[in-house]
Design a protein around this motif. Sequence first.
Motif: not given
Length: 247
Positions: A8, A11, A29
Amino acid sequence: MPFAIVVIGLSLLLLMVAFRSIAIPVKATVGFLLSLGAAFGATVAVFQWGWLSGLLGVPSQGPVASFVPIIVMAVLFGLAMDYEVFLVSAMREDYVHHRNARAAIIVGARNAARVVTSAAVIMISVFISFLFSHDIDIMPIAFALALGVLVDAFLVRMTLVPAVLALLGDRAWWLPRRLDRVLPHLDVGRRELPRPRHDRRHRQGTRPQRTHHTMNSRADAGAHATTAPSPRRQRSGNAPRPNEECT
């Protein structure tokens, strides 16, 4: 848990670099977490609690294997970010060229909807085909991925993403100046391309120069043609006239 944090976090950083925005990575997300939660919840309900287990042909009920969440999270994250990039990059390209947030959402969704829909349908069909194996280790992974892609592509990316961007407007593409200076530039939406209006003006501005040049060249050629004597006149001036030959 460390695996999820690393995935995460990366990203968020990569999407922030690509789209020069804070809201876009956070929204992407959160949407991925919604799809992941729906996939895990449905998998537990079917393979542990027995909901629709007879309809799907689940051979036995019990705890899901520990490696299933890791595989599902990794594969679903890659597919979700692909759909996000397909959709938002088209919106970003139109927004950079015209600076109209609402029109960019419409144009981007219209251009990328077919790509996202086709890719999602293909992946859902592939994952559903693994349900017919009736393997207790493969069926939870296939079911979770099929449901996760279905929710992510059609509910999150095609519905929630345009709605959130429409509510945010121009704020969806905002990035602090200090952060913009630190982050590297990655041209995902072809930001550096010139605008169509600028191209037309540039072409209109260069046409008179080319026309003037061609006119000058044609005028020089015409002047040269008038000053140079023609071969016929030279031959006619040097040749004797018929009266002179007779005399």
